[in-house]
Design a protein around this motif. Structure first.
Motif, PDB file in Angstrom:
ATOM      1  N   GLY A 227       0.821  -1.199   0.000  1.00 56.71           N
ATOM      2  CA  GLY A 227       0.000   0.000   0.000  1.00 56.71           C
ATOM      3  C   GLY A 227       0.860   1.256   0.000  1.00 56.71           C
ATOM      4  N   ASN A 228       0.278   2.376   0.426  1.00 56.82           N
ATOM      5  CA  ASN A 228       1.031   3.623   0.480  1.00 56.82           C
ATOM      6  C   ASN A 228       1.252   4.038   1.931  1.00 56.82           C
ATOM      7  N   GLU A 232      -3.328   2.795   2.853  1.00 58.44           N
ATOM      8  CA  GLU A 232      -4.251   2.302   1.834  1.00 58.44           C
ATOM      9  C   GLU A 232      -3.650   1.060   1.198  1.00 58.44           C
ATOM     10  N   SER A 233      -4.146  -0.106   1.601  1.00 56.88           N
ATOM     11  CA  SER A 233      -3.611  -1.385   1.158  1.00 56.88           C
ATOM     12  C   SER A 233      -4.742  -2.393   1.107  1.00 56.88           C
ATOM     13  N   TYR A 244       4.982  -2.115   6.602  1.00 60.17           N
ATOM     14  CA  TYR A 244       5.169  -1.283   5.417  1.00 60.17           C
ATOM     15  C   TYR A 244       6.637  -1.251   4.999  1.00 60.17           C
ATOM     16  N   GLN A 341      -1.612   1.515 -10.280  1.00 57.58           N
ATOM     17  CA  GLN A 341      -1.644   1.919  -8.880  1.00 57.58           C
ATOM     18  C   GLN A 341      -2.593   3.109  -8.661  1.00 57.58           C
ATOM     19  N   LEU A 345      -5.955   3.048  -6.221  1.00 55.75           N
ATOM     20  CA  LEU A 345      -6.070   4.022  -5.135  1.00 55.75           C
ATOM     21  C   LEU A 345      -7.256   4.958  -5.314  1.00 55.75           C
TER      22      LEU A 345
END
Length: 423
Positions: A227-228, A232-233, A244, A341, A345
Motif C-alpha cells: 500500500g502507500n 491504503e492497502s 510497510y 496503482q 487508489l
C-alpha cells in the motif's frame, strides 16, 4: 513597490487562481492543453521516451490542474504513447535490420528489476528532500543529460555525413550507424542472449517477454500488499509501520535475485559463443546499474525513467533506433505500473485520463511514422537523438520553472523548507 518586485507576487497569485478550479470541464485551456500534449507525445514517443516531463507542466500551467491530478493523467498518457510504440516496434520490422526487431529484450531484462527498485527508492527520497533541492538537482542533471544527448546527436550526424560522402548515391547511407556499428557491422543490435533455443530474431521472444511480465507482476503484488504511506492497502496495515517498511525492503533482494539470475543465464550462454562474437558489446552489468540510477532519479523528480536512461544507453554505444525502441518497451512496463496503482487508489476523472491517453496513442503513431520515414529517406538515425534532446531541453525549462514557482510560494508563505520524514 517597484514593478520588478511585484512581478513574482503577480505570478504567484495567477498560479494560485489556476489551481482553485476542482471541476474538470471541456474548457478552452483544456482543449489547448490537449493539443499541446498531442505535439509533445508525437515528439517524445518518436524518441522512445514517455514525455512525462512535458505532460505535467502542460497540464498544470495551461489546463490549471493540481499536481496530483496532472501526475495521474501523465501516467495514463505515457502508457498510451508507449503502447503505440511497443505495438509498432514488436510487430513492424525494419528493412535495415534484416527483419529483426529493434527492441533489445535483453537490455530490458537486465534493466527492468533495478529500474523498478530505483523508482521506489527515488519516491521515498522525493518525500524526504525539500522542494528547492529537488529543483536544483533536476535542473543540473537534466541540463547535463541534454548536453550529452545533443553532443551524441552531432557525432552521429557527422558520421552519417561522412558515410554519405563515401556512398555517392546514398542507397546505403548510414546503414551501419542505424544498427549501431560501423562499416555494416550490426553486432550492437544483436540481443545479448540471442543464442537461446527460441528464435528471437524472427519473432517475439515469448520466454523473455514472459520473464518481464513475471517481474512486473511480482513488484506489483508487492506494491499491492504494501500500500502507500497512508495505510491504503488490500490488507490491514499500520501506515508507515513495520510491515510497510519490511515489504518495501523486500524489493531489494527481489531485484537482486532477478538481475543475478538473468546475468547468470547470460554468462552461461556467453560461454558457448566465441570471443569475437561478444567483442565490442557493452558490459552487461552496466545496464542494471544505469537502470537503477535512472529509476532513482526518475522517482526523485517525478518523471518516467525513459528520459533518463535514453542518454545513458546512447553513451555506452547503443544505436539511436535500438535505444528508442528499447526505452519505449521499458517505459511501457513502468507506466502501466503507475497507472494501475492510481486506479487501485481510486483516482478521479478516469474517463478524461483515458481521453488524454487516446490522444497520446494517436500522436505517437503519427510521430513514429514521420520520424522513421525521415530516417529511412535520409538515412539519419541522429534525428531520433535530436528529438530526445529537444524534449529534454523543453522539460528542463518547464519543470525547473514549475519547481521554482513552488519554491517561491513556500518561501513567501513561510512554510518549512528543510528535510522531511518519509511519513
Amino acid at each position: 513597490m517597484p514593478a520588478t518586485d511585484q512581478l513574482p507576487y503577480t505570478i504567484l497569485q495567477w498560479w494560485i487562481q489556476t489551481h482553485q478550479n476542482t471541476q474538470l470541464r471541456l474548457t478552452g485551456p483544456m482543449v489547448i492543453a490537449g493539443m499541446l500534449c498531442f505535439i509533445a507525445a508525437a515528439v517524445s514517443c518518436a524518441g522512445g521516451i514517455g514525455g512525462g516531463g512535458l505532460f505535467i507542466p502542460i497540464l498544470t500551467i495551461v489546463a490549471g490542474l493540481d499536481l496530483k491530478t496532472a501526475s495521474s493523467f501523465s501516467a495514463f498518457m505515457v502508457t498510451g504513447g508507449s503502447m503505440a510504440n511497443v505495438i509498432c516496434y514488436m510487430f513492424v520490422k525494419s528493412s535495415k535490420t534484416r527483419g529483426k526487431s529493434l527492441i533489445d529484450y535483453d537490455i530490458a531484462l537486465l534493466s527492468q528489476p533495478c529500474m523498478l527498485l530505483g523508482v521506489s527508492i527515488g519516491v521515498i527520497c522525493n518525500l524526504v528532500f525539500p522542494e528547492w533541492l529537488i529543483t536544483i538537482l533536476f535542473g543540473f542533471f537534466l541540463a547535463w543529460s541534454t548536453f550529452k544527448t545533443c553532443k551524441s546527436g552531432v557525432v552521429f550526424w557527422k558520421l552519417e555525413s561522412e558515410e554519405g560522402r563515401r556512398n555517392r548515391f546514398g542507397e546505403e547511407l548510414g546503414s551501419g550507424l542505424v544498427r549501431g556499428g560501423k562499416d555494416g557491422d550490426d553486432s550492437t543490435n544483436e540481443p545479448l542472449l540471442c543464442r537461446e533455443l527460441e528464435n528471437c530474431n524472427l519473432g517475439i521472444p515469448w520466454v523473455k517477454l514472459g520473464v518481464l511480465v513475471l517481474v512486473w507482476f511480482t513488484f506489483f503484488l508487492l506494491y499491492l500488499l504494501r500500500g502507500n504511506r497512508y495505510g491504503e492497502s488490500i490488507i490491514p496495515m499500520e501506515p508507515c509501520g513495520v510491515g510497510y517498511w519490511v515489504l518495501s525492503a523486500l524489493q531489494i533482494p527481489l531485484a537482486l535475485t532477478f538481475t543475478t539470475w538473468i546475468l547468470y543465464r547470460r554468462e552461461s550462454l556467453q560461454d558457448q559463443s566465441s570471443p569475437e562474437q561478444e567483442k565490442g558489446k557493452p558490459n552487461a552489468l552496466s545496464f542494471p546499474v544505469m537502470a537503477l540510477l535512472a529509476g532513482l532519479l526518475g522517482g526523485v523528480f517525478g518523471i518516467g525513467g525513459g528520459m533518463l536512461i535514453s542518454p545513458l544507453l546512447l553513451q555506452v554505444g547503443i544505436s539511436p533506433e535500438v535505444t528508442a525502441a528499447t526505452c519505449s518497451f521499458m517505459v511501457f512496463f513502468s507506466a502501466t505500473m503507475s497507472a494501475t496503482q492510481y486506479l487501485l487508489l481510486g483516482m478521479e476523472h478516469i474517463y478524461i485520463a483515458l481521453g488524454f491517453a487516446l490522444i497520446c496513442f494517436s500522436a505517437s503513431l503519427i510521430g513514429l511514422k514521420v520520424v522513421h520515414s525521415a530516417v529511412e529517406k535520409h538515412g539519419r538515425a541522429s534525428l531520433i537523438v535530436f528529438s530526445v534532446g529537444t524534449v529534454m531541453a523543453l522539460s528542463t525549462v518547464l519543470i525547473t520553472t514549475f519547481g521554482a514557482l513552488d519554491v517561491w510560494r513556500d518561501y513567501t508563505s513561510r512554510r518549512y523548507m528543510g528535510f522531511k520524514t518519509p511519513c
